[in-house]
Design an enzyme around this catalytic site. Structure first.
Site, PDB file in Angstrom:
ATOM      1  N   GLY A  83      71.276  25.032  30.455  1.00  0.00           N
ATOM      2  CA  GLY A  83      72.221  24.763  31.147  1.00  0.00           C
ATOM      3  C   GLY A  83      73.188  25.901  30.850  1.00  0.00           C
ATOM      4  N   CYS A 136      66.452  25.546  25.109  1.00  0.00           N
ATOM      5  CA  CYS A 136      67.466  26.436  24.968  1.00  0.00           C
ATOM      6  C   CYS A 136      68.779  25.546  25.104  1.00  0.00           C
ATOM      7  CB  CYS A 136      67.531  27.045  26.652  1.00  0.00           C
ATOM      8  SG  CYS A 136      68.761  28.511  26.657  1.00  0.00           S
ATOM      9  N   TYR A 137      69.704  25.314  26.111  1.00  0.00           N
ATOM     10  CA  TYR A 137      70.813  24.352  25.773  1.00  0.00           C
ATOM     11  C   TYR A 137      70.466  23.005  24.998  1.00  0.00           C
ATOM     12  CZ  TYR A 137      74.838  21.492  26.756  1.00  0.00           C
ATOM     13  OH  TYR A 137      75.912  20.652  26.519  1.00  0.00           O
ATOM     14  N   HIS A 156      62.206  29.598  27.167  1.00  0.00           N
ATOM     15  CA  HIS A 156      61.892  28.893  28.135  1.00  0.00           C
ATOM     16  C   HIS A 156      60.255  28.768  28.414  1.00  0.00           C
ATOM     17  CE1 HIS A 156      65.789  28.066  29.589  1.00  0.00           C
ATOM     18  NE2 HIS A 156      66.069  29.091  29.207  1.00  0.00           N
ATOM     19  N   GLU A 177      58.462  26.737  30.334  1.00  0.00           N
ATOM     20  CA  GLU A 177      58.179  26.448  31.603  1.00  0.00           C
ATOM     21  C   GLU A 177      58.093  27.587  32.640  1.00  0.00           C
ATOM     22  OE1 GLU A 177      61.105  25.872  29.844  1.00  0.00           O
ATOM     23  OE2 GLU A 177      62.909  26.019  31.098  1.00  0.00           O
ATOM     24  N   SER A 225      61.059  31.437  60.303  1.00  0.00           N
ATOM     25  CA  SER A 225      62.189  32.654  59.946  1.00  0.00           C
ATOM     26  C   SER A 225      61.187  33.719  59.799  1.00  0.00           C
ATOM     27  CB  SER A 225      62.338  32.504  58.312  1.00  0.00           C
ATOM     28  OG  SER A 225      61.507  32.491  57.669  1.00  0.00           O
ATOM     29  N   GLY A 226      59.657  33.756  59.624  1.00  0.00           N
ATOM     30  CA  GLY A 226      58.723  34.775  59.604  1.00  0.00           C
ATOM     31  C   GLY A 226      57.937  34.792  58.062  1.00  0.00           C
ATOM     32  N   GLY A 227      58.570  34.018  57.138  1.00  0.00           N
ATOM     33  CA  GLY A 227      58.203  33.927  55.774  1.00  0.00           C
ATOM     34  C   GLY A 227      56.898  32.648  55.847  1.00  0.00           C
ATOM     35  N   VAL A 228      56.311  32.552  54.439  1.00  0.00           N
ATOM     36  CA  VAL A 228      55.429  31.754  54.398  1.00  0.00           C
ATOM     37  C   VAL A 228      55.730  30.267  54.585  1.00  0.00           C
ATOM     38  CG1 VAL A 228      53.597  30.920  52.595  1.00  0.00           C
ATOM     39  CG2 VAL A 228      54.204  33.207  52.906  1.00  0.00           C
ATOM     40  N   ASP A 229      57.241  30.049  53.843  1.00  0.00           N
ATOM     41  CA  ASP A 229      57.699  28.582  53.712  1.00  0.00           C
ATOM     42  C   ASP A 229      57.760  27.917  55.182  1.00  0.00           C
ATOM     43  OD1 ASP A 229      57.742  29.625  51.290  1.00  0.00           O
ATOM     44  OD2 ASP A 229      60.000  29.951  51.185  1.00  0.00           O
ATOM     45  N   SER A 230      58.484  28.664  56.041  1.00  0.00           N
ATOM     46  CA  SER A 230      58.576  27.904  57.250  1.00  0.00           C
ATOM     47  C   SER A 230      57.446  27.553  57.994  1.00  0.00           C
ATOM     48  CB  SER A 230      59.465  28.690  58.082  1.00  0.00           C
ATOM     49  OG  SER A 230      59.416  29.993  58.229  1.00  0.00           O
ATOM     50  N   LYS A 251      57.178  28.315  45.276  1.00  0.00           N
ATOM     51  CA  LYS A 251      56.059  29.196  46.057  1.00  0.00           C
ATOM     52  C   LYS A 251      54.667  29.041  45.709  1.00  0.00           C
ATOM     53  CE  LYS A 251      57.517  32.397  48.865  1.00  0.00           C
ATOM     54  NZ  LYS A 251      58.322  31.869  49.819  1.00  0.00           N
TER      55      LYS A 251
END
Ligand code: XMP
Length: 598
Positions: free
Chosen positions: A52, A79-80, A166, A168, A219-224, A368
């Site tokens: 954090g 970490c924190y 970290h 993770e 948008s043009g990206g993979v996500d949308s 991603k």
């Protein structure tokens, strides 16, 4: 189903911890410190305290409401969380002197349960200002680094653990093994699968949409694209409409490629809006990165409102966004997390629609790598899934702007210190007059980059450059990023007054297209932003930065070490373009810098 509870102290990686645990086959949920009470210990397999942006030395710092000394469930502090756990048991935490951001080597002590099965020397990813200087009794140190006496600790009963770094993030190479070892301490059950996740997403889309139609912003990206496909699978073609907005801030041929991809899927409900003039005119005199993001996000909403005028059954719609988890956390999604940058799908106008229950974000808890996996489950071709991520605001956040040609600050003292560090590696260095966004100790920074060049201009020693960059950022508080000037024997760059214009966008598009074309076979490169600086070199040509990175989920990243021959070819090719001058190569990891410059 037994759960690993992740207590969220506002870390940038809190959600990633839960995601990693789920990918190791155990269900995991996030709780705020205020909402977590240790009542049903039998339903819990373990507890993880996240990192954090706060310090346990501040009064009123976030903490937990239960007693770690009587808790029978295994606890892991990161970490924190590591510092908090040590402090709650009576250990000592100190600040300053030992700041570390990015890669650090640690030595693990034999016999530790978390380091079972991995080698003694480990490369881990750190991001901290404070550190544990003295352990409480009943605990032992299980790892240390050259600057940290306690990089990891463990209780003598083998049930409570602290890691200053970290595990993770993917850049901690054996981090998943460490988390797996923690799960071994917690339980023998692993019952969470990828199939369950996909069905859960389809179920939620049907539930949230009810009878409403969906409008997907592509948008043009993979996500949308994955968001559109998963909505089609859940609701069918007749209820899912999509709009692609050409903002004038797209990569070369991007809009054309999107249309042909979508048409090849046989899907017809797509509308292309040319809004180039609208976006560029609104950005022409905007210089602050957050303001630029705000305007781009708002303009998307204005276009959406126009689109809705043509939408069937006006009252009955939901907007679908391909928002993924990193977009939300960096926009300050959790109560105590810091805002690193407002992603375009989190501007005020969108927040209003979210409050009204008008926004559906089927991918909002995924990263991603998981989106690509989901895309595979939905049978999307690999060629589409493997495209580099491209931010929603597009080149708008890669064309840096300045309202003045006078640098904000002079750096005599810092430059002397910078030169001293650079000298010890046989480099020269100076501070550049532009600022960029970074993330350090889970908080946002907006600081200056240092530029390095070698005295022997033929030499590109990446590991030496990397060590020097790390030392610069860890020692100089005004610097959050380091670039390298390949094949230069001096960097002469002056700031100039420049906004986001079509001319700059056109030139950046060309530089970007050439750079991507020349690196298209390098599959290790996860993303390759090219940035246009509001600066000119000694020949009055524009200055560009290329930023190839390796990553798996954008939460952390490292710079990609390109062969000097290829780098030489790229620089020579780019310099053939009129008005293209100095090319800089970003050599900073995330943290301390972010992937994009804004
Ligand atoms: P940073 O620069 O924060 O970027 O390390 C992490 C990832 O997010 C992308 N990015 C965005 N994506 N809208 C998006 O859809 C945005 O406003 C935005 N800002 C950054 C960035 O390209 C990288 O992949």
């Amino acid at each position: 189903m037994k759960t690993i509870a992740v207590i969220d102290f506002g870390g940038q990686y809190t959600h990633l911890i839960a995601n990693r645990i789920r990918s190791l086959g155990l269900y995991s949920e996030i709780f705020s410190p205020e909402s977590f009470f240790l009542q049903k210990q039998e339903e819990l397999a373990g507890i993880i305290f996240s990192g954090g942006p706060h310090s346990v030395l501040e009064t009123g710092h976030p903490t937990i409401s239960f007693d770690v000394k009587t808790c029978s469930v295994p606890i892991l502090g990161l970490c924190y969380g590591h510092q908090l756990l040590a402090q709650l048991w009576g250990g000592t935490v100190e600040t300053g002197g030992k700041r570390e951001f990015g890669p650090v080597g640690i030595s693990c002590i034999e016999g530790s349960r978390l380091f079972k099965g991995i080698e003694k020397i480990q490369n881990v990813w750190m991001s901290h200002g404070d550190h544990v200087s003295k352990l409480p009794s009943g605990f032992r140190t299980t790892a240390f680094s050259t600057s940290l006496p306690v990089a990891a600790f463990e209780s003598e009963n083998g049930k409570q653990f602290g890691l200053q770094f970290h595990p993770e993030v993917s850049h901690t190479r054996n981090g998943m093994n460490m988390l797996d070892n923690f799960l071994e301490v917690c339980t023998s059950t692993r019952d969470w699968t990828g199939e369950k996740r996909k069905n859960e997403i389809l179920r939620k889309i049907k539930l949230e949409a009810g009878n409403r139609n969906l409008l997907v912003f592509l948008s043009g990206g993979v996500d949308s694209l994955v968001a559109l496909t998963v909505c089609l699978e859940a609701l069918g073609r007749d209820r899912v409409f999509s709009t692609h907005v050409d903002t004038g801030l797209m990569r070369e041929n991007e809009s054309e490629q999107i249309i042909s991809h979508i048409s090849s899927l046989g899907y017809k409900n797509i509308h292309i809006v040319n809004a180039q003039d609208l976006f560029l005119s609104r950005l022409s005199e905007v210089y602050d990165p957050e303001k630029k993001r705000e305007i781009i996000g708002k303009t998307f909403v204005d276009v959406l409102n126009d689109e809705l005028k043509n939408f069937p059954e006006k009252e009955d719609w939901m907007l679908v966004q391909g928002t993924i988890y990193p977009d939300r956390i960096e926009s300050g999604a959790s109560k105590s997390s810091a805002k690193i940058k407002t992603h375009h799908n989190r501007v005020a106008e969108i927040e209003k629609l979210i409050e009204q229950g008008r926004v559906l974000e089927p991918l909002k808890d995924l990263y991603k790598d998981e989106i690509r996996e989901l895309g595979r489950e939905l049978h999307l071709p690999e060629s589409l899934l493997q495209r580099h991520p491209f931010p929603g605001p597009g080149l708008g956040i890669r064309i840096l702007a300045s309202s003045s040609s006078i640098p904000e600050k002079d750096f005599n003292r810092e430059e002397a210190l910078l030169q001293k560090i650079a000298d010890s590696y046989n480099f020269s260095g100076k501070i550049l007059p532009v600022k960029s966004v970074g993330v350090q100790g889970d908080g946002r920074t907006y600081l200056w980059p240092a530029a390095l060049w070698t005295r022997d201009e033929k030499q590109t020693d990446w590991s030496k450059l990397r060590d020097c960059a790390i030392q610069i950022v860890n020692s100089l508080k005004t610097i959050n990023r380091v670039v390298f000037a390949p094949f230069s024997n001096e960097v002469k760059i002056t700031l100039k007054t420049a906004g986001v214009t079509k001319k700059r966008a056109d030139l950046l598009r060309k530089v970007d297209a050439i750079t991507r074309k020349m690196t298209e076979n390098l599959h290790e490169i996860w993303q390759l932003p090219v940035i246009s600086l509001p600066a000119s070199d000694e020949n009055n040509n524009w200055v560009f930065v290329i930023r190839p990175v390796t990553s798996t989920n954008a939460m952390t990243a490292d710079f990609f070490q390109m062969s000097p021959e290829l780098l030489n070819d790229i620089v020579s090719e780019l310099k053939k373009l009129p008005e293209v001058g100095t090319i800089l190569y970003d050599i900073t990891s995330k943290p301390p810098a972010t992937i994009e410059w804004e």
